[in-house]
Write a protein that holds these residues in place. Structure first.
Motif, PDB file in Angstrom:
ATOM      1  N   ALA A   1      -3.115  25.098 -18.539  1.00  0.00           N
ATOM      2  CA  ALA A   1      -2.083  24.776 -17.568  1.00  0.00           C
ATOM      3  C   ALA A   1      -0.710  24.828 -18.229  1.00  0.00           C
ATOM      4  O   ALA A   1      -0.572  24.500 -19.403  1.00  0.00           O
ATOM      5  CB  ALA A   1      -2.334  23.380 -17.000  1.00  0.00           C
TER       6      ALA A   1
ATOM      7  N   GLN B   1      -2.261  12.026 -20.398  1.00  0.00           N
ATOM      8  CA  GLN B   1      -2.059  11.483 -19.052  1.00  0.00           C
ATOM      9  C   GLN B   1      -1.837   9.979 -19.120  1.00  0.00           C
ATOM     10  O   GLN B   1      -0.897   9.441 -18.508  1.00  0.00           O
ATOM     11  CB  GLN B   1      -3.269  11.790 -18.168  1.00  0.00           C
ATOM     12  CG  GLN B   1      -3.403  13.241 -17.744  1.00  0.00           C
ATOM     13  CD  GLN B   1      -4.605  13.465 -16.836  1.00  0.00           C
ATOM     14  OE1 GLN B   1      -5.486  12.605 -16.718  1.00  0.00           O
ATOM     15  NE2 GLN B   1      -4.653  14.615 -16.193  1.00  0.00           N
TER      16      GLN B   1
ATOM     17  N   ASP C   1       1.647  10.810 -11.789  1.00  0.00           N
ATOM     18  CA  ASP C   1       0.570  11.707 -11.356  1.00  0.00           C
ATOM     19  C   ASP C   1       1.088  13.131 -11.163  1.00  0.00           C
ATOM     20  O   ASP C   1       0.391  14.112 -11.471  1.00  0.00           O
ATOM     21  CB  ASP C   1      -0.047  11.194 -10.057  1.00  0.00           C
ATOM     22  CG  ASP C   1      -0.879   9.933 -10.274  1.00  0.00           C
ATOM     23  OD1 ASP C   1      -1.202   9.637 -11.434  1.00  0.00           O
ATOM     24  OD2 ASP C   1      -1.178   9.244  -9.276  1.00  0.00           O
ATOM     25  N   GLY C   2       2.305  13.255 -10.655  1.00  0.00           N
ATOM     26  CA  GLY C   2       2.860  14.580 -10.439  1.00  0.00           C
ATOM     27  C   GLY C   2       3.169  15.328 -11.722  1.00  0.00           C
ATOM     28  O   GLY C   2       3.188  16.554 -11.742  1.00  0.00           O
TER      29      GLY C   2
ATOM     30  N   GLU D   1      -6.582  13.877 -21.070  1.00  0.00           N
ATOM     31  CA  GLU D   1      -6.620  12.495 -20.574  1.00  0.00           C
ATOM     32  C   GLU D   1      -5.779  11.546 -21.425  1.00  0.00           C
ATOM     33  O   GLU D   1      -5.096  10.658 -20.900  1.00  0.00           O
ATOM     34  CB  GLU D   1      -8.068  12.002 -20.533  1.00  0.00           C
ATOM     35  CG  GLU D   1      -8.209  10.593 -19.965  1.00  0.00           C
ATOM     36  CD  GLU D   1      -9.651  10.124 -19.919  1.00  0.00           C
ATOM     37  OE1 GLU D   1      -9.890   8.979 -19.493  1.00  0.00           O
ATOM     38  OE2 GLU D   1     -10.548  10.905 -20.327  1.00  0.00           O
TER      39      GLU D   1
ATOM     40  N   THR E   1       1.444  14.851 -14.748  1.00  0.00           N
ATOM     41  CA  THR E   1       0.339  14.917 -15.703  1.00  0.00           C
ATOM     42  C   THR E   1      -0.794  15.843 -15.259  1.00  0.00           C
ATOM     43  O   THR E   1      -1.844  15.851 -15.898  1.00  0.00           O
ATOM     44  CB  THR E   1      -0.234  13.503 -15.943  1.00  0.00           C
ATOM     45  OG1 THR E   1      -0.637  12.927 -14.685  1.00  0.00           O
ATOM     46  CG2 THR E   1       0.808  12.606 -16.579  1.00  0.00           C
ATOM     47  N   THR E   2      -0.585  16.611 -14.215  1.00  0.00           N
ATOM     48  CA  THR E   2      -1.636  17.525 -13.758  1.00  0.00           C
ATOM     49  C   THR E   2      -1.994  18.513 -14.863  1.00  0.00           C
ATOM     50  O   THR E   2      -1.138  19.197 -15.409  1.00  0.00           O
ATOM     51  CB  THR E   2      -1.165  18.286 -12.503  1.00  0.00           C
ATOM     52  OG1 THR E   2      -0.810  17.350 -11.488  1.00  0.00           O
ATOM     53  CG2 THR E   2      -2.267  19.200 -11.995  1.00  0.00           C
ATOM     54  N   GLY E   3      -3.277  18.574 -15.201  1.00  0.00           N
ATOM     55  CA  GLY E   3      -3.749  19.512 -16.221  1.00  0.00           C
ATOM     56  C   GLY E   3      -3.644  19.002 -17.639  1.00  0.00           C
ATOM     57  O   GLY E   3      -4.095  19.679 -18.568  1.00  0.00           O
TER      58      GLY E   3
END
Length: 549
Positions: free
Chosen positions: A283, A390, A379-380, A387, A382-384
């Motif tokens: 990503a 994140q 959340d917006g 963990e 940390t996509t991809g």
């Protein structure tokens, strides 16, 4: 990894860049990377730093092997001297012995290797005839890694980790020994350039048996990850194959690259392990700075959590209601005096409490809604992500979330308007309205006087006041009174329009100021910690790409 055609200086510089990248990984990794890997990375950096500062003209070669493999005999055979004790029934090498070809500059390196002085030997020039090709070799005879003493003495393990080249001495009976392959060979897979395997005691086997053993060992090593194993057969007793081993050692020594290659192999192995637990995701990386759209979104969400639209609407309504006391037509105002609380006329339901809170100068933020706004931002972004990162971004976003509602409340309380403030033009308009009232009352008095003295002739006025008793003035006085009433109505209507416009402007000003303050608080307490974590994330993966070379 050393490529063909590169000079030792270029190789050293390339390794230095990769080690610098690993340093950044160690600095940025705590809390994100397995502590064990960070510890190993730190140890490799220390080892590399020490080794690169020491003699680059010497190559450290360690003879390692198990009990009975004959490595001490092989050590003596290579050196041409009986330097290391050998035994028949038990291993006798308890401490590492070192033989140095070219002693100048080797002292600090031997000190770093922790070789005791009484176990250091130098090849004198008189004995070095024909052995100049080995100049720069430091040959170590390690303790047996599987002996009883080795259970409490980690010297062999330590030196296997730091040697530039490791020569595994195996015997025909135990060349497939699980302890050697499991503990060392498998762990050092990928170190082909700095690992040599010696099948010793070849004199005990027939040529066909020796060839079979070599083929079997080669197959075993390849299955364990050694892509191109270098296997040399020797006999320390007869001296057969020793010259071949010396040739391998001489080639390694002459190229002066073994130390760099060993560090590169260690770094490659560590990099592969880091890549498994911290994959460089496909990503696209998140931006190092939060874009304007997300900033606005966070500010909007926090404004909703504080209730900025409701507060603005409440302020606008209160502004309008209070203005009636000052700019409304006095006669209409006096007719509403029976109402005790002007807020009751607003019919705002739940907004009444907010209006009263605003009037009292306090604004409160809802912690749950504040937390939701922060969660949506994290959340917006940390996509991809892995963990661990994140969680890092979320933790950074929430790092000051406990104080955020209180800070927002305090900031907005400062900007909340004092609703007992009266604009100057309201006061002027009130004076003007009461002046019209006085003129109207004066007109009424004039009309009454003219009717009493001019129409009904109830008496005679003094000469100075005769004009007020003249009946002929009644039309003009009536016209004046109608004009005053009309002017009062027009003033009331115009002032109400101005009040409505002023209330809307006040609401816009208040909401803009509240948004500005909320944005400033969000910047310092949410966005800046998140951007620091995003910069850390991008720098970490930049270092990961650099350390791969």
């Amino acid at each position: 990894m050393t490529t063909v055609g590169t000079t030792p200086t270029q190789t050293r510089q390339g390794l230095g860049s990769r080690l610098a990248a690993l340093t950044r990984i160690v600095e940025l990794g705590p809390g994100r990377v397995d502590p064990k890997l960070l510890t190993e990375s730190g140890q490799l950096l220390l080892r590399a730093g020490d080794r690169l500062k020491l003699s680059s003209d010497h190559t450290v070669v360690a003879l390692a092997g198990g009990t009975g493999s004959g490595k001490s005999s092989l050590f003596n055979s290579i050196s041409g001297l009986d330097l290391s004790p050998t035994g028949v029934r038990r291993p006798t090498t308890a401490r590492t012995h070192a033989c140095v070809w070219g002693l100048e500059g080797a002292g600090p390196l031997l000190d770093w290797l922790q070789i005791q002085w009484r176990h250091r030997f130098a090849r004198a020039s008189a004995l070095d005839k024909g052995e100049s090709r080995l100049h720069g070799l430091i040959l170590l005879d390690l303790p047996d890694h599987d002996s009883i003493r080795a259970l409490t003495d980690t010297e062999a393990d330590r030196l296997i980790q730091v040697a530039d080249l490791v020569v595994w001495v195996l015997d025909p009976q135990k060349y497939a020994d699980a302890s050697t392959h499991r503990r060392y060979v498998t762990e050092l897979a990928g170190h082909d350039a700095v690992t040599v395997f010696v099948l010793n005691q070849a004199d005990r086997l027939a040529p066909e048996e020796l060839a079979e053993c070599v083929a079997d060992l080669d197959d075993l090593l390849r299955r364990e990850g050694v892509e191109n194993p270098v296997i040399v057969t020797t006999s320390a007793v007869t001296g057969k194959g020793v010259d071949n081993l010396k040739a391998v050692l001489a080639d390694t020594v002459s190229r002066r690259r073994a130390a760099i290659q060993r560090l590169e192999a260690d770094l490659d192995r560590l990099t592969r392990r880091l890549g498994k637990v911290m994959p460089d995701d496909d990503a696209p990386p998140p931006p190092a700075a939060i874009d304007d759209a997300r900033r606005i979104g966070l500010t909007d969400a926090l404004c909703d959590a504080v209730g900025v639209p409701a507060v603005g609407e409440a302020m606008e309504n209160v502004y309008g209601v209070r203005s009636v006391e000052w700019v409304g037509w006095p006669y209409a105002r006096w007719g509403k005096r029976l109402r005790r609380d002007p807020l009751s006329s607003l019919r705002l339901g739940d907004l009444k409490d907010e209006i009263r809170g605003l009037t009292g100068g306090s604004v409160s933020a809802q912690p749950a809604e504040v937390d939701n706004a922060i969660q949506a931002l994290a959340d917006g972004l940390t996509t991809g992500m892995h963990e661990a990162w994140q969680n890092g971004v979320r933790d950074a976003a929430r790092s000051r979330s406990a104080q955020l509602p209180q800070v927002l409340s305090e900031e907005l309380t400062e900007v909340a308007p004092s609703l007992d403030r009266v604009p100057a033009w309201w006061r002027l308009l009130l004076v003007w309205q009461y002046l019209l009232v006085l003129l109207f009352v004066a007109g009424l008095v004039w009309v009454g006087t003219a009717l009493a003295y001019g129409v009904f002739e109830i008496g005679t006025l003094p000469e100075s006041l005769e004009m007020f008793g003249d009946a002929a003035s009644l039309p003009w006085v009536g016209l004046m009174m109608l004009s005053v009433l009309g002017l009062g109505v027009l003033t009331a209507v115009a002032s109400r329009n101005v009040v409505v416009l002023g209330a809307a402007n006040e609401r816009d000003r208040l909401e803009r100021e509240m948004r500005r303050r909320i944005g400033s608080v969000a910047e310092g307490m949410v966005i800046e910690p998140v951007e620091r974590e995003l910069a850390r994330y991008n720098e970490f993966y930049g270092a990961m790409r650099s350390v791969r070379g």
